[in-house]
Design an enzyme around this catalytic site. Structure first.
Site, PDB file in Angstrom:
ATOM      1  N   ASP A  41       0.828  -1.198   0.000  1.00  0.00           N
ATOM      2  CA  ASP A  41       0.000   0.000   0.000  1.00  0.00           C
ATOM      3  C   ASP A  41       0.865   1.253   0.000  1.00  0.00           C
ATOM      4  O   ASP A  41       2.083   1.196   0.212  1.00  0.00           O
ATOM      5  CB  ASP A  41      -0.902   0.029   1.237  1.00  0.00           C
ATOM      6  CG  ASP A  41      -2.174  -0.780   1.044  1.00  0.00           C
ATOM      7  OD1 ASP A  41      -2.470  -1.154  -0.103  1.00  0.00           O
ATOM      8  OD2 ASP A  41      -2.859  -1.042   2.048  1.00  0.00           O
ATOM      9  N   LYS A  63      -3.132   3.395  -2.971  1.00  0.00           N
ATOM     10  CA  LYS A  63      -4.275   4.233  -3.301  1.00  0.00           C
ATOM     11  C   LYS A  63      -4.115   5.587  -2.640  1.00  0.00           C
ATOM     12  O   LYS A  63      -3.548   5.712  -1.555  1.00  0.00           O
ATOM     13  CB  LYS A  63      -5.574   3.586  -2.805  1.00  0.00           C
ATOM     14  CG  LYS A  63      -5.838   2.194  -3.352  1.00  0.00           C
ATOM     15  CD  LYS A  63      -7.065   1.577  -2.693  1.00  0.00           C
ATOM     16  CE  LYS A  63      -7.294   0.164  -3.172  1.00  0.00           C
ATOM     17  NZ  LYS A  63      -8.443  -0.477  -2.494  1.00  0.00           N
ATOM     18  N   MET A 194      -9.707   8.290   7.811  1.00  0.00           N
ATOM     19  CA  MET A 194      -9.994   8.744   6.445  1.00  0.00           C
ATOM     20  C   MET A 194     -11.098   9.815   6.448  1.00  0.00           C
ATOM     21  O   MET A 194     -11.981   9.830   5.593  1.00  0.00           O
ATOM     22  CB  MET A 194     -10.389   7.557   5.557  1.00  0.00           C
ATOM     23  CG  MET A 194      -9.328   6.481   5.491  1.00  0.00           C
ATOM     24  SD  MET A 194      -9.886   4.931   4.708  1.00  0.00           S
ATOM     25  CE  MET A 194     -10.968   4.271   6.001  1.00  0.00           C
TER      26      MET A 194
END
Length: 277
Positions: A41, A63, A194
Site C-alpha cells: 500500500d 491508493k 480517512m
C-alpha cells in the site's frame, strides 16, 4: 490458516502499523523477510521495502484519496495469481488489515480461490496515532470507551481528487447513529479514519444532531512520522481551522473530551517518545 494440498504458494496479510518502521511487529518483520512478492500500500512502513532481500519483487498498489490506479478487485487477483505461481505473497497494509483496511475482502478472495492465507495483525492507527499525540482514547473519569468509523462516502464531497478539508453547508455526513451518540451524548470517544475530506460534513451532521459546539476535536496528521502534526479546535470551528492550517490526509480525527489540550498533565501537542507520557 486455510491450506490447500498440492500448492506451495500462499498469501500473508501483514499489518504494518501507522507508518514508523519500528512499529512493525516482530512477526510482521519476519514474514516480510520470507516473502517472494510484496504487494504494498501507499501508507504504512514503506521505508521497510528498501530493506527487503534483493530477490523480493515489490508490487505497488497504493491508493490515494480519489485515485485508485489498481482497483481492489485487481489487487485480489494479483494475490491469487502470484500465490498460484508458487510464491509467498505478503500483502503489506497500513495499520491493521481488519480495521477499515479491506483485509476481509482479500482473505475472502484467497479462500474462494483455494489459496492458503493467514493474517499478521498490525498496530492500528486508530489507537496508535492518538496515543503518540498524547491523546488517550479512554481516560478515568472522562470516558471508558471509543468508537471507530470511516469518514469515507460523505455525500456532499464531490471532488474525487480532493485530499484536504471540504466544508459542508448542510447536515449530510458519514456518521451513523452510534457515532452521533458518541459526539452528542459523550457516550464514547469518536475516532474517524480517512475523515479529512468529509470533516465539514461530520461537523455539520454532529451539530444538527445536537452536539455541543464546544466539543474538543483533535486531528493528527502523519502519525508516527517526523511530519506528525496535531490541530485542535472546538467542534463548531474544526473544519474551518483545519482548512486554514492546510490539514491533509493521512490523518486521524478524534472527537470528544479526551481531545482537549492539557488533559494529561505534562503533555503537549508534540510527538511523544514511546508509550510513556
Amino acid at each position: 490458516m486455510t491450506r490447500v494440498s498440492g500448492t506451495s504458494g500462499r498469501v500473508t496479510l501483514v499489518g504494518g502499523g501507522p507508518g514508523a518502521v519500528d512499529l512493525l511487529t516482530v512477526r510482521a518483520w519476519r514474514t516480510l523477510q520470507s516473502a517472494d512478492v510484496v504487494v504494498a500500500d501507499r501508507l504504512g512502513p514503506v521505508e521497510v521495502l528498501a530493506e527487503l532481500p534483493p530477490h523480493v519483487r515489490v508490487v505497488d498498489v497504493g491508493k490515494e484519496p480519489g485515485r485508485h490506479p489498481v482497483p481492489q478487485e485487481r489487487i485480489n487477483e494479483l494475490l491469487v495469481e502470484h500465490a498460484r505461481a508458487g510464491s509467498h505473497v505478503v500483502r503489506l497494509k497500513g495499520g491493521d488489515p481488519f480495521v477499515l483496511g479491506r483485509g476481509g475482502e482479500e482473505v475472502a478472495a484467497c479462500v474462494a480461490a483455494g489459496v492458503p492465507v493467514e493474517v499478521v495483525p498490525g498496530v492500528t492507527s486508530a489507537v496508535a496515532v492518538p496515543g503518540l499525540a498524547g491523546i488517550p482514547l479512554t481516560h478515568r473519569g472522562v470516558t471508558t470507551g471509543f468508537h471507530v468509523v470511516s469518514g469515507h462516502c460523505a455525500p456532499d464531497v464531490s471532488d474525487p481528487q480532493a485530499t484536504g478539508v471540504t466544508r459542508a453547508s448542510d447536515s449530510a455526513g458519514p456518521l451513523d447513529d452510534v457515532a452521533l451518540s458518541c459526539v452528542r451524548d459523550g457516550a464514547a470517544t469518536l475516532v474517524v479514519l480517512m475523515g479529512v475530506r468529509s470533516l465539514g460534513a461530520i461537523v455539520a451532521q454532529s451539530l444538527a444532531a445536537g452536539a455541543d459546539p464546544g466539543t474538543p476535536v483533535a486531528i493528527v496528521e502523519n502519525g508516527s512520522t517526523a511530519e506528525q502534526r496535531v490541530t485542535r479546535a472546538r467542534l463548531e470551528e474544526a473544519a474551518d481551522v483545519a482548512a486554514a492550517r492546510g490539514v491533509r490526509s493521512p490523518a486521524v480525527v478524534v472527537i470528544g473530551r479526551v481531545a482537549a489540550a492539557g488533559l494529561l498533565e505534562g503533555t503537549s501537542e508534540r510527538r511523544l517518545a514511546g508509550a510513556g507520557v
